[in-house]
Design a protein around this motif. Structure first.
Motif: not given
Length: 182
Positions: A16-25
């Protein structure tokens, strides 16, 4: 994996602390979940730190370490309730350590009895000299006698009580502990 607690979830997942581009990966979230498992006990401890520092709430295996912070050596034969009560009040009692008052209060809290059931007598006294560098006047060695009156003397562990008195008495003072029926 060592350090993980089964069923304990990290309240602050790393993903949850990752940048949006990596979330859901998928790969990144699976990779970070291994760290979440390892960090869950740490995060849980940090979120409950106030409970760890409270002798009435901390885990029993943490209590001896907490006691060490205030200079109290716990006897593993004491009940958990006795240990918690003594650790909780030791900071307050430290100012009276080595005095009659401190000893009476410590015994009160250890045994859970009133002050009127504890009698402490000592040889007392101090010596001094008007001549600098002279030997102190000859006096008898300091002594201490502790008498505890309880309904059932057999229920009091004399060895534990004596250990408590020994730990709270100045090293040069001889002492005697007696438990009698009230």
């Amino acid at each position: 994996m060592r350090g993980t607690v089964e069923g304990l979830i990290n309240p602050h997942p790393l993903a949850t602390a990752l940048p949006a581009v990596y979330q859901g990966e998928g790969f990144t979230e699976r990779f970070l979940s291994a760290f979440d498992d390892a960090l869950a006990p740490v995060m849980s401890t940090l979120e409950n730190l106030d409970a760890y520092l409270d002798p009435s709430l901390c885990p029993p295996d943490f209590l001896p370490w907490l006691a060490g912070w205030v200079g109290l050596e716990l006897d593993e034969n004491w009940t958990l309730a006795q240990q918690r009560r003594l650790v909780a009040t030791t900071v307050e009692l430290l100012q009276w350590r080595g005095t009659r008052r401190g000893l009476v209060e410590l015994i009160q809290r250890f045994l859970g009895i009133g002050e009127d059931h504890i009698e402490v007598t000592d040889s007392g006294g101090v010596t001094w000299s008007v001549a600098p560098g002279s030997a102190p006047p000859v006096s008898t060695p300091p002594t201490l006698k502790v008498r505890v009156r309880v309904a059932s003397p057999d229920e009091v562990d004399d060895r534990r009580l004596e250990h408590l008195v020994a730990a709270s008495t100045p090293a040069h003072v001889t002492y005697e502990v007696e438990v009698v029926a009230s």
